[in-house]
Design an enzyme around this catalytic site. Structure first.
Site, short mmCIF file in Angstrom:
data_model
loop_
_atom_site.label_atom_id
_atom_site.label_comp_id
_atom_site.label_asym_id
_atom_site.label_seq_id
_atom_site.Cartn_x
_atom_site.Cartn_y
_atom_site.Cartn_z
N LYS A 84 48.35 -54.20 -11.49
CA LYS A 84 49.61 -54.78 -12.00
C LYS A 84 50.71 -54.33 -11.06
O LYS A 84 51.16 -53.19 -11.09
CB LYS A 84 49.87 -54.26 -13.41
CG LYS A 84 50.65 -55.19 -14.32
CD LYS A 84 52.09 -55.46 -13.99
CE LYS A 84 53.04 -54.32 -14.20
NZ LYS A 84 54.36 -54.63 -13.55
N GLU B 87 51.87 -40.64 -9.32
CA GLU B 87 52.62 -40.32 -8.10
C GLU B 87 54.05 -40.78 -8.39
O GLU B 87 54.32 -41.97 -8.48
CB GLU B 87 52.02 -41.04 -6.90
CG GLU B 87 50.59 -40.60 -6.63
CD GLU B 87 49.95 -41.30 -5.43
OE1 GLU B 87 50.58 -42.17 -4.83
OE2 GLU B 87 48.80 -40.95 -5.12
N CYS C 86 59.84 -42.58 -1.53
CA CYS C 86 59.68 -41.41 -2.40
C CYS C 86 59.57 -40.12 -1.61
O CYS C 86 60.01 -39.06 -2.06
CB CYS C 86 58.44 -41.60 -3.28
SG CYS C 86 56.95 -41.89 -2.31
N GLU D 163 66.88 -38.18 -8.25
CA GLU D 163 66.51 -39.12 -7.19
C GLU D 163 67.41 -40.35 -7.24
O GLU D 163 67.52 -41.00 -8.29
CB GLU D 163 65.05 -39.54 -7.38
CG GLU D 163 64.56 -40.48 -6.31
CD GLU D 163 63.15 -41.00 -6.60
OE1 GLU D 163 62.90 -41.45 -7.74
OE2 GLU D 163 62.32 -40.97 -5.68
P1 NAD Z 1 58.98 -47.91 -12.42
O1 NAD Z 1 58.42 -46.69 -13.05
O2 NAD Z 1 60.14 -48.57 -13.03
O3 NAD Z 1 57.86 -49.04 -12.32
C1 NAD Z 1 56.65 -48.82 -11.66
C2 NAD Z 1 55.59 -49.76 -12.22
O4 NAD Z 1 55.34 -49.42 -13.58
C3 NAD Z 1 56.00 -51.23 -12.23
O5 NAD Z 1 54.87 -52.01 -11.90
C4 NAD Z 1 56.39 -51.48 -13.67
O6 NAD Z 1 56.25 -52.81 -14.07
C5 NAD Z 1 55.39 -50.59 -14.39
N1 NAD Z 1 55.75 -50.17 -15.74
C6 NAD Z 1 57.01 -49.96 -16.25
N2 NAD Z 1 56.91 -49.58 -17.55
C7 NAD Z 1 55.60 -49.54 -17.86
C8 NAD Z 1 54.87 -49.20 -19.02
N3 NAD Z 1 55.48 -48.84 -20.16
N4 NAD Z 1 53.51 -49.25 -18.99
C9 NAD Z 1 52.88 -49.61 -17.86
N5 NAD Z 1 53.51 -49.95 -16.72
C10 NAD Z 1 54.86 -49.91 -16.71
O7 NAD Z 1 59.25 -47.53 -10.90
P2 NAD Z 1 59.94 -48.42 -9.78
O8 NAD Z 1 61.39 -48.47 -10.06
O9 NAD Z 1 59.17 -49.70 -9.63
O10 NAD Z 1 59.64 -47.55 -8.48
C11 NAD Z 1 60.50 -46.58 -8.00
C12 NAD Z 1 59.96 -45.21 -8.32
O11 NAD Z 1 58.65 -45.05 -7.78
C13 NAD Z 1 60.79 -44.11 -7.68
O12 NAD Z 1 60.96 -43.07 -8.60
C14 NAD Z 1 59.91 -43.65 -6.52
O13 NAD Z 1 60.15 -42.36 -6.07
C15 NAD Z 1 58.56 -43.80 -7.10
N6 NAD Z 1 57.54 -43.83 -6.05
C16 NAD Z 1 56.70 -42.76 -5.92
C17 NAD Z 1 55.74 -42.74 -4.91
C18 NAD Z 1 54.80 -41.59 -4.76
O14 NAD Z 1 53.78 -41.74 -4.10
N7 NAD Z 1 55.07 -40.44 -5.34
C19 NAD Z 1 55.64 -43.82 -4.04
C20 NAD Z 1 56.51 -44.88 -4.19
C21 NAD Z 1 57.47 -44.88 -5.20
#
Ligand code: NAD
Length: 488
Positions: free
Chosen positions: A182, A257, A290, A387
């Protein structure tokens, strides 16, 4: 079965879900727009929910026995074919991803998409090369075997969609699991292209499935399906916690992550030019990385010299269309995210933090934000502790190495830390004392796929990468045979 496609950057991209080898459209859709020009609707993508999630898990469950029974030898050719197809299609994948989420097209082509192919090749090799631990104990021969775990849900964020999808799907598939992916609703397109390539590579139907949609609808429905045996998530700590609660209820292992707020520590003996070049790289992808070292921690005696270098290099960045080779600063992904970044900077100003440079949109229209450096009034300032995920760095100074470590470890995050010094002794001391999943000395973003990857604190839970990922996607079992009780 129905199959809708739309043309993006000259590529026909499917806008539905990919379930059991078929494209499936939903009646409900969501709009996917381009950060390069927000007036452009790139696609109306199927908006999945519980029905699509259930169908996709049905498909993953049905495909699991045959796929897991193939063994690492049987699965490797599929993964290698998929890697070759990604390499063949790097240019079109990069073109679509660039329009969808605005990372510079050159880096997508040269670095990020190519890494997707490497992920599939590396995990095919690693799964094949597994050396089970064997030992004798208490009159028994012991072996640690890996069992494929079952249907796996992979949920990815919008900031490096193709790379992160392959980073998780490759080890899950290599370990013998079937997958439902997803992707994030803000950058859903490259996942559809991955499904086309998986079909072309001959992956059996149901082995790799795609459900498009919002997190609280499609994502939550997938995570909430009790038949799922692994969940691999990359995204924000808030969502990580929500998914973790469901995983706990179902007793399903999950990796998370999450975000980062890494320090970039510059000691007084560092090569300041190299350190400043590294600092300016934190504005790459508009700071939506990230692993970025967004807190510049500089030893007092070299602070001014370092800041002038960073200021000069940041001023030379060229905002613009990410498809052009002359552009070096891309826009943010979405107006909502731009507003979030603006909110951070506005609150920092109100709190008494000093904007050293930047601090505004590049121009009134568009989603570009200036490279920004902020000197906080205190270490507990919001801009230091949370962040931002935008082109906003903070600047603090320290007197000695002990203070550098104390500041470095002073946020709830712990994904990465970067140290610039010419002393191996000081580097090793800091390397031992800093709490982060990855520490780089005099370099940044060098990644070996066999290394463990993950975060400390609210930066994550569990480790992926190399054998760590293959162990996560497997159930380990101890196999004991009484010595002398069998032939052969
Ligand atoms: P987000 O948590 O809003 O969304 C991430 C994913 O989760 C999306 O596909 C979203 O649709 C899904 N999602 C949201 N709510 C959900 C739920 N209740 N159940 C299941 N899935 C759900 O994050 P974002 O805004 O898309 O991404 C940015 C974040 O990701 C930043 O905090 C960044 O640091 C982090 N990130 C971390 C890494 C790492 O490897 N540590 C890498 C890239 C990004």
């Amino acid at each position: 079965m129905s199959e809708s496609r739309t043309t993006v950057a000259g590529v026909a991209v499917a806008t539905g879900h990919h379930i059991a080898g078929d494209w499936v459209d939903s009646t409900a859709t969501f709009e996917d727009r381009s950060p390069l020009d927000w007036d452009v609707v790139l696609a109306r993508v199927s908006r999945g929910g519980p029905a699509e999630a259930t169908r996709a898990v049905d498909a993953a469950l049905a495909a699991f026995p045959a796929w897991s029974a193939l063994g690492a030898e049987g699965r490797a050719p599929y993964l290698r074919r998929l890697a070759d197809l990604i390499d063949r299609d790097v240019a079109r994948l990069a073109a679509v991803e660039c329009l969808d989420m605005a990372m510079l097209e050159d880096s997508l082509r040269e670095r990020v998409i190519a890494r997707g192919a490497r992920n599939f090749r590396a995990y095919a090799d690693l799964a094949l090369g597994y050396q089970p631990r064997r030992w004798d104990s208490q009159g028994t021969h012991n072996t640690v075997l890996r069992m494929p775990a079952g249907p796996t849900v992979v949920i990815t964020p919008w900031n490096a969609p193709f790379m992160l999808a392959t980073w998780k799907c490759a080890p899950a598939l290599a370990a013998g699991n079937t997958v439902v992916l997803k992707p994030a609703e803000w950058s859903p397109l490259s996942a559809a292209l991955l499904m086309d390539l998986a079909d072309e590579a001959g992956l059996p139907p149901g082995v790799l499935n795609l459900v498009q949609g919002y997190g609280d609808e499609a994502g939550a429905a997938l995570v909430g399906d009790v038949r799922v045996r692994r969940i691999s998530f990359t995204g924000s700590p808030e969502t990580g916690r929500a998914i973790g609660r469901v995983a706990a209820d179902h007793l399903v292992p999950f990796t998370a992550e999450l975000g980062g707020k890494g320090p970039l520590i510059v000691l007084d003996d560092a090569d300041l030019d190299a350190a400043a070049r590294s600092a300016v790289r934190m504005y790459d992808d508009a700071g939506q990385v990230c692993l970025a070292g967004t807190r510049l921690l500089v030893q007092e005696s070299v602070r001014d010299a370092f800041v002038e270098r960073v200021r000069a290099s940041a001023a030379a960045l060229v905002p613009g269309d990410s498809r052009l080779p002359t552009t070096t600063l891309s826009p943010l992904i979405h107006p909502e995210h731009l507003a979030r970044v603006e909110g951070f900077v506005a609150r920092a100003r109100e709190a008494g933090d000093r904007v050293v440079f930047g601090g505004a949109r590049w121009r009134p229209d568009g989603l570009w934000y200036e490279p920004t450096l902020i000197e906080p009034h205190a270490n507990d300032a919001e801009i230091v502790q949370r962040e931002v995920f935008g082109p906003v760095l903070t600047l603090q100074s320290f007197a000695d190495d002990a203070e550098a470590v104390a500041l470095g470890n002073s946020t709830p995050y712990g994904l990465s830390a970067i140290v610039y010094t010419s002393s191996r002794e000081r580097a090793d001391a800091l390397g031992a004392a800093l709490r982060a999943g990855t520490i780089w000395v005099n370099t940044f973003l060098v990644r070996d796929l066999t290394a463990p990857f993950g975060g400390v604190g609210i930066s994550g839970l569990g480790r992926e990468g190399g054998d760590y990922a293959l162990d996560f996607y497997s159930d380990l079992k101890t196999y004991q045979v009484r010595e002398g009780s069998t032939h052969g």
